[in-house]
Scaffold this active site. Structure first.
Site, PDB file in Angstrom:
ATOM      1  N   SER A   1       0.844  -1.180   0.000  1.00 36.02           N
ATOM      2  CA  SER A   1       0.000   0.000   0.000  1.00 36.02           C
ATOM      3  C   SER A   1       0.878   1.228   0.000  1.00 36.02           C
ATOM      4  O   SER A   1       2.006   1.204   0.492  1.00 36.02           O
ATOM      5  CB  SER A   1      -0.866   0.027   1.250  1.00 36.02           C
ATOM      6  OG  SER A   1      -0.020   0.275   2.356  1.00 36.02           O
ATOM      7  N   LYS A   2       0.325   2.288  -0.555  1.00 41.04           N
ATOM      8  CA  LYS A   2       1.149   3.483  -0.717  1.00 41.04           C
ATOM      9  C   LYS A   2       1.481   4.164   0.602  1.00 41.04           C
ATOM     10  O   LYS A   2       2.322   5.029   0.651  1.00 41.04           O
ATOM     11  CB  LYS A   2       0.499   4.446  -1.695  1.00 41.04           C
ATOM     12  CG  LYS A   2      -0.889   4.844  -1.364  1.00 41.04           C
ATOM     13  CD  LYS A   2      -1.452   5.625  -2.540  1.00 41.04           C
ATOM     14  CE  LYS A   2      -2.938   5.832  -2.354  1.00 41.04           C
ATOM     15  NZ  LYS A   2      -3.594   6.293  -3.553  1.00 41.04           N
ATOM     16  N   ARG A   3       0.827   3.736   1.670  1.00 36.58           N
ATOM     17  CA  ARG A   3       1.203   4.283   2.968  1.00 36.58           C
ATOM     18  C   ARG A   3       2.581   3.814   3.386  1.00 36.58           C
ATOM     19  O   ARG A   3       3.267   4.471   4.149  1.00 36.58           O
ATOM     20  CB  ARG A   3       0.228   3.815   4.047  1.00 36.58           C
ATOM     21  CG  ARG A   3      -0.996   4.619   4.074  1.00 36.58           C
ATOM     22  CD  ARG A   3      -2.005   4.044   5.034  1.00 36.58           C
ATOM     23  NE  ARG A   3      -3.261   4.698   4.783  1.00 36.58           N
ATOM     24  CZ  ARG A   3      -3.586   5.869   5.273  1.00 36.58           C
ATOM     25  NH1 ARG A   3      -2.784   6.491   6.097  1.00 36.58           N
ATOM     26  NH2 ARG A   3      -4.742   6.419   4.970  1.00 36.58           N
ATOM     27  N   LYS A   4       2.958   2.612   2.905  1.00 36.58           N
ATOM     28  CA  LYS A   4       4.211   2.037   3.372  1.00 36.58           C
ATOM     29  C   LYS A   4       5.257   1.883   2.283  1.00 36.58           C
ATOM     30  O   LYS A   4       6.420   1.673   2.573  1.00 36.58           O
ATOM     31  CB  LYS A   4       3.931   0.679   4.006  1.00 36.58           C
ATOM     32  CG  LYS A   4       2.966   0.812   5.159  1.00 36.58           C
ATOM     33  CD  LYS A   4       2.871  -0.429   5.987  1.00 36.58           C
ATOM     34  CE  LYS A   4       1.924  -0.181   7.145  1.00 36.58           C
ATOM     35  NZ  LYS A   4       1.128  -1.338   7.467  1.00 36.58           N
TER      36      LYS A   4
ATOM     37  N   ARG B   1       4.399  12.951  -2.539  1.00 34.19           N
ATOM     38  CA  ARG B   1       3.860  12.079  -1.486  1.00 34.19           C
ATOM     39  C   ARG B   1       4.993  11.341  -0.777  1.00 34.19           C
ATOM     40  O   ARG B   1       5.015  11.211   0.434  1.00 34.19           O
ATOM     41  CB  ARG B   1       2.821  11.125  -2.081  1.00 34.19           C
ATOM     42  CG  ARG B   1       3.250   9.697  -2.176  1.00 34.19           C
ATOM     43  CD  ARG B   1       2.183   8.729  -2.597  1.00 34.19           C
ATOM     44  NE  ARG B   1       0.932   8.845  -1.883  1.00 34.19           N
ATOM     45  CZ  ARG B   1       0.704   8.359  -0.670  1.00 34.19           C
ATOM     46  NH1 ARG B   1       1.653   7.755  -0.001  1.00 34.19           N
ATOM     47  NH2 ARG B   1      -0.467   8.482  -0.123  1.00 34.19           N
TER      48      ARG B   1
END
Ligand code: GLU
Length: 478
Positions: free
Chosen positions: A254-257, A465
């Site tokens: 996921s783009k959070r990690k 980001r």
């Protein structure tokens, strides 16, 4: 004679192309080439609410960048086109009518209010929310009457009331699902657009797809697809669900990690050969512990059955190690060309020019003053980022919120970025000076940069980001 191997990837143009798309494309591509079959690219753009302009072009160019070329697709055509679902609406209409005619699907006239009420009631009673079959048994006369009166309706699949649905997954063996867990799927929506399930099955059939090789997250859709194949009386393709790529902590990538956009990896200077080689190691191994191999070498020994389901971890450090190897192997000519064509490409310099030309008195300032247009992560040593009167928690919340908002921004251009920043600042009531300086420092590493929104547009959504996340994770905010 066994069936000709025909495989496809079917991305939806909903944003920046994802590493998962490249991963699925690579395995489909290798399987097609190994078996002298065809690799098809189909664009699944029927969900108009999620489609993003420019996304299809980015998907095509990223896959070309990786060298995963398709034999049939929206740009090259082919015998089973069109290859863009929004251009096939009449086909879905015709095929949904066939199901209504053979009694395996029905028109449903339930209003949104009725369905909302039903859902609320089921929730209240602790039941799984699902359609209650209200319109399944409407008499043909009533249905005709309602259709003649042009009452809005959807077409639903008549899922058998009980029993199981089974299919063979090439990697997992037989999988069995209770049909009472499958809702009466909507196949055609009120606006005349098909749902993913109908369009996907009809197209795989009409495009003579022999093997559906896709990500694990689609397993739960497959029983619905199998029921659709049965309703049509068609033979289903072979299904093979690839393991999901994972973050280091084993959660779904996921783009959070982890950066997930192919645009990010290109921008970060990962060579396409590296990425293809690296994705080739995800769940699949060449054998003999060989880690460095080309696409052609991979194709030569490729076997879907050798995929293991262990949950491959997408590890940036390993990817970087591999990239170093490929950089060292570049010929002097290719090395220099890469820097000139990719990092300092004429197109990129031309788009930066308006931000640079009035801010220079000597060309020697270029590298120092504008390095943030070319860098990856930034260094923040010695920079006072936290504005007076704000604490780390408030700043962390502000930046996390900003990343989410930037992610959802429909078009990545300076006007939209500018409006978003202003709206966000107002909403959280930060002073303009504090807000804009904080965002500027975190994303450019400098107090003085060209106008912020214009700079962010050039740095790119993914790098912006990445820098904000990197700052949030750096431990500096304490
Ligand atoms: N449109 C789906 C996606 O975005 C396709 C899934 C499939 O391969 O069936 O991934």
């Amino acid at each position: 004679m066994s069936r000709e191997v025909r495989v496809r990837i079917a991305p939806s143009p909903t944003g920046d192309p994802h590493v998962g798309t490249a991963y699925t494309a690579l395995f489909n591509y290798a399987f097609a080439r190994k078996n002298k079959g065809k690799f098809v690219l189909r664009i699944e753009d029927t969900d108009q609410t999620r489609a993003k302009s420019g996304s299809e072009a980015m998907i095509l160019s990223s896959l070309k960048w990786l060298g995963l070329n398709w034999d049939e697709g929206p740009d090259v055509g082919g015998p089973f086109g069109p290859y863009r679902q929004s251009e096939r609406l009449v086909i879905y209409k015709e095929y949904s009518q066939k199901l209504v005619a053979n009694g395996t699907a029905y028109h449903c006239f339930c209003t949104a209010e009725r369905l909302d009420g039903l859902r609320a009631k089921q929730k209240e009673e602790g039941l799984t929310t699902r359609y209650d079959g209200h319109c399944r048994t409407l008499s043909p006369e009533i249905v005709t009457q309602k259709l003649e009166a042009a009452e809005p309706n959807v077409i639903r699949l008549k899922v058998p009331a009980s029993g199981t649905v089974k299919f063979e997954d090439l990697l997992r063996g037989e999988l069995e699902f209770d049909v009472d867990r499958v809702d009466d799927q909507v196949l055609m929506k009120t606006d005349g657009f098909p749902t993913y399930h109908l369009a996907n099955v009809v197209d795989d059939y009409l495009m003579k797809i022999s093997h559906v090789i896709r990500a694990e997250e689609w397993i739960s859709s497959t029983p619905k697809h199998v029921l659709l194949y049965q309703a049509f009386g068609w033979e289903a393709p072979v299904f093979c669900h690839l393991p999901l790529l994972r973050n280091a902590d084993k959660s779904k990538i996921s783009k959070r990690k982890n950066p997930v956009s192919l645009a990010y990896y290109k921008r970060a200077g990962i060579l396409p050969t590296t990425l293809v080689n690296y994705l080739g190691m995800m769940g699949w191994s060449f054998g003999d512990d060989k880690e460095i191999f080309s696409l052609d070498e991979m194709i030569e020994v490729f076997d879907l059955k050798k995929i293991s389901l262990g949950g491959p971890v997408f590890d940036l450090a390993k990817l970087t190690w591999l990239n170093q190897h490929y950089i060292q192997k570049l010929s002097p000519e290719n090395f220099v060309d890469y820097i000139r064509d990719e990092i300092f490409s004429k197109d990129y310099l031309l788009s930066l020019r308006p931000l640079l030309q009035d801010r220079m008195s000597r060309f020697e300032q270029f590298v120092d003053n504008f390095s943030f247009f070319f860098n990856g992560p930034l260094h923040y040593q010695g920079l006072e980022i936290l504005p007076k009167g704000k604490d780390a928690a408030a700043m962390g919340a502000m930046l996390s919120d900003l990343v989410e908002k930037l992610d959802d921004l429909y078009e990545w251009n300076h006007t939209a970025i500018h409006d978003l920043l202003n709206a966000h600042r107002e909403a959280i009531a930060w002073k303009p000076k504090d807000y804009f300086m904080t965002v500027r420092l975190v994303t450019t590493g400098r107090k003085d940069s060209p106008p912020l929104a214009e700079s962010l547009e050039q740095i790119g959504r993914e790098m912006v980001r990445f820098r904000i996340r990197n700052y949030l994770d750096s431990g500096l905010l304490k």
